[in-house]
Design an enzyme around this catalytic site. Structure first.
Site, PDB file in Angstrom:
ATOM      1  CG  ASN A  73      -1.838   1.020   1.569  1.00 36.45           C
ATOM      2  OD1 ASN A  73      -1.392   2.227   1.098  1.00 36.45           O
ATOM      3  ND2 ASN A  73      -3.126   0.916   1.655  1.00 36.45           N
ATOM      4  CG  HIS A  95       0.846   6.535   4.741  1.00 34.84           C
ATOM      5  ND1 HIS A  95      -0.191   7.617   5.039  1.00 34.84           N
ATOM      6  CD2 HIS A  95       0.092   5.156   5.264  1.00 34.84           C
ATOM      7  CE1 HIS A  95      -1.136   6.878   5.540  1.00 34.84           C
ATOM      8  NE2 HIS A  95      -1.116   5.616   5.684  1.00 34.84           N
ATOM      9  CG  HIS A 154      -8.158   3.882   1.244  1.00 39.55           C
ATOM     10  ND1 HIS A 154      -8.319   3.882   2.679  1.00 39.55           N
ATOM     11  CD2 HIS A 154      -9.360   4.281   0.671  1.00 39.55           C
ATOM     12  CE1 HIS A 154      -9.692   4.202   2.927  1.00 39.55           C
ATOM     13  NE2 HIS A 154     -10.325   4.381   1.816  1.00 39.55           N
ATOM     14  NE  ARG A 192      -9.490   8.232   4.467  1.00 42.19           N
ATOM     15  CZ  ARG A 192      -9.744   7.419   5.298  1.00 42.19           C
ATOM     16  NH1 ARG A 192      -8.897   6.283   5.640  1.00 42.19           N
ATOM     17  NH2 ARG A 192     -10.629   7.583   6.202  1.00 42.19           N
ATOM     18  NE  ARG A 248      -7.747  11.475   5.292  1.00 42.36           N
ATOM     19  CZ  ARG A 248      -8.200  10.804   6.393  1.00 42.36           C
ATOM     20  NH1 ARG A 248      -7.585  10.088   7.345  1.00 42.36           N
ATOM     21  NH2 ARG A 248      -9.275  11.146   6.884  1.00 42.36           N
ATOM     22  CD  GLU A 250      -6.731  -0.508   0.972  1.00 39.28           C
ATOM     23  OE1 GLU A 250      -6.193  -1.445   1.471  1.00 39.28           O
ATOM     24  OE2 GLU A 250      -6.691   0.742   1.585  1.00 39.28           O
ATOM     25  CB  THR A 305      -9.394   1.604   7.389  1.00 43.17           C
ATOM     26  OG1 THR A 305      -9.031   2.367   6.326  1.00 43.17           O
ATOM     27  CG2 THR A 305     -10.632   0.961   7.196  1.00 43.17           C
ATOM     28  CD  GLU A 318      -7.241  -6.420   3.066  1.00 45.71           C
ATOM     29  OE1 GLU A 318      -7.249  -6.296   1.942  1.00 45.71           O
ATOM     30  OE2 GLU A 318      -6.453  -5.575   3.696  1.00 45.71           O
ATOM     31  CG  HIS A 369      -5.487  -1.625   9.138  1.00 50.43           C
ATOM     32  ND1 HIS A 369      -5.054  -0.897  10.349  1.00 50.43           N
ATOM     33  CD2 HIS A 369      -6.240  -0.635   8.289  1.00 50.43           C
ATOM     34  CE1 HIS A 369      -5.263   0.160   9.998  1.00 50.43           C
ATOM     35  NE2 HIS A 369      -5.817   0.379   8.881  1.00 50.43           N
TER      36      HIS A 369
HETATM   37  N1  PXP Z   1      -5.785  -3.226   4.108  1.00 47.20           N
HETATM   38  C1  PXP Z   1      -6.953  -2.273   4.123  1.00 47.20           C
HETATM   39  C2  PXP Z   1      -8.199  -2.553   3.707  1.00 47.20           C
HETATM   40  C3  PXP Z   1      -6.537  -0.875   4.471  1.00 47.20           C
HETATM   41  O1  PXP Z   1      -7.432   0.060   4.541  1.00 47.20           O
HETATM   42  C4  PXP Z   1      -5.397  -0.814   4.829  1.00 47.20           C
HETATM   43  C5  PXP Z   1      -4.937   0.686   5.010  1.00 47.20           C
HETATM   44  O2  PXP Z   1      -5.429   1.623   3.951  1.00 47.20           O
HETATM   45  C6  PXP Z   1      -4.104  -1.585   4.708  1.00 47.20           C
HETATM   46  C7  PXP Z   1      -4.681  -2.992   4.373  1.00 47.20           C
HETATM   47  C8  PXP Z   1      -2.943  -1.332   4.926  1.00 47.20           C
HETATM   48  O3  PXP Z   1      -2.640  -1.179   6.439  1.00 47.20           O
HETATM   49  P1  PXP Z   1      -1.232  -0.388   6.848  1.00 47.20           P
HETATM   50  O4  PXP Z   1      -0.836   0.943   5.940  1.00 47.20           O
HETATM   51  O5  PXP Z   1      -1.554  -0.200   8.421  1.00 47.20           O
HETATM   52  O6  PXP Z   1      -0.073  -1.460   6.634  1.00 47.20           O
END
Ligand code: PXP
Length: 250
Positions: free
Chosen positions: A9, A12, A45, A47, A51, A72, A103, A153, A192
């Site tokens: 992901n 960031h 993601h 949003r 952001r 996402e 999330t 997931e 997550h």
């Molecule tokens: N899976 C989902 C569905 C998420 O919403 C996120 C965060 O955007 C992640 C995985 C990844 O989480 P993390 O950034 O904490 O590794």
């Protein structure tokens, strides 16, 4: 044991870019780099408040990276239309509250069947693989199956934040939910909050076939670089998987 995919992901990277409003660091460059480092997919993601990831990023991630994109998104009309326009490989439907930092918790698939059903079917009809981000809970898994989502997931955030016996309990819930997903014919992913220290026990669960990891990897990249962070995560996953299947990874 089934192979375990790593979806990185890159939200960031966009968070840092947006802090100055320019184009650096570019999430697309990060996506290409993690592909080289052994990621199997990219997760982003989009949003409602944009952001981090923005609409133009989605376009470039779909067309220019060469890895499957897992988008996402919240189950809104706006996001559904964006997904149908860009046709990513997969969409993971997540709950979204404007004021949350990230999330928080899984989607209430059981309580929102009527709202989710048309979104799941429109995306599925367009050939997009739909996944629901849910808590490790039988009711939610059965709702995902009833809604026709082929993938779930499992939310690992509570497991990652807990310590000691509490973490073990949370892990037990995820192990049990992954087994139920298997029985229900659902492909099982997890994500997550995962880090080098929390990924092993999740990677060892045989029916989980994909992990989506972002925040920790982008944070760790500050110290060791993104390539090294992804390679090390991949190694932790492979080692846990090999140990669980009784084969030595060396
Ligand atoms: N899976 C989902 C569905 C998420 O919403 C996120 C965060 O955007 C992640 C995985 C990844 O989480 P993390 O950034 O904490 O590794």
């Amino acid at each position: 044991m089934k192979p375990l995919r790593l979806g990185v992901n890159i939200d960031h990277v966009a968070t840092v870019r947006n802090a100055r409003g320019g184009s650096h660091p570019d999430p697309l460059r990060a996506a290409k780099l993690v592909a080289e480092a052994g990621a199997d997919g990219i997760t982003a993601h989009l949003r409602e408040d944009r952001r981090h990831i923005r609409d133009a990023d989605i376009e470039r991630l779909v067309t220019e990276v060469g890895l499957p994109l897992n988008l996402e998104m919240a189950a809104t009309e706006e996001m559904t239309e964006i997904a149908l326009r860009h046709r990513p490989h997969a969409v993971c439907i997540v709950p979204e509250r404007r004021e949350e930092v990230t999330t928080e918790g899984g989607l209430d698939a059981a309580g929102q069947r009527e709202r989710l059903a048309p979104v799941v079917s429109r995306l599925a009809e367009a050939g997009i693989r739909v996944s629901l981000f849910i808590e490790a809970d039988r009711r939610q898994l059965e709702a995902a199956r009833d809604l026709g989502a082929p993938v779930v997931e499992l939310h690992t955030g509570t497991y990652c934040e807990a310590d000691g016996a509490h973490r073990e309990r949370e892990l037990g819930r995820i192990v049990e939910a992954a087994a139920i997903a298997d029985q229900l014919g659902l492909e099982c992913h997890a994500g997550h909050g995962l880090s080098f220290t929390t990924v092993g026990p999740i990677a060892a669960i045989p029916s989980i076939v994909e992990l989506n990891i972002g925040h920790f990897l982008v944070g760790e990249a500050i110290f060791s670089g993104l390539d090294a962070a992804v390679r090390r995560m991949r190694a932790h996953m492979d080692e846990a998987r090999a140990t669980a299947s009784g084969t030595d990874s060396q």
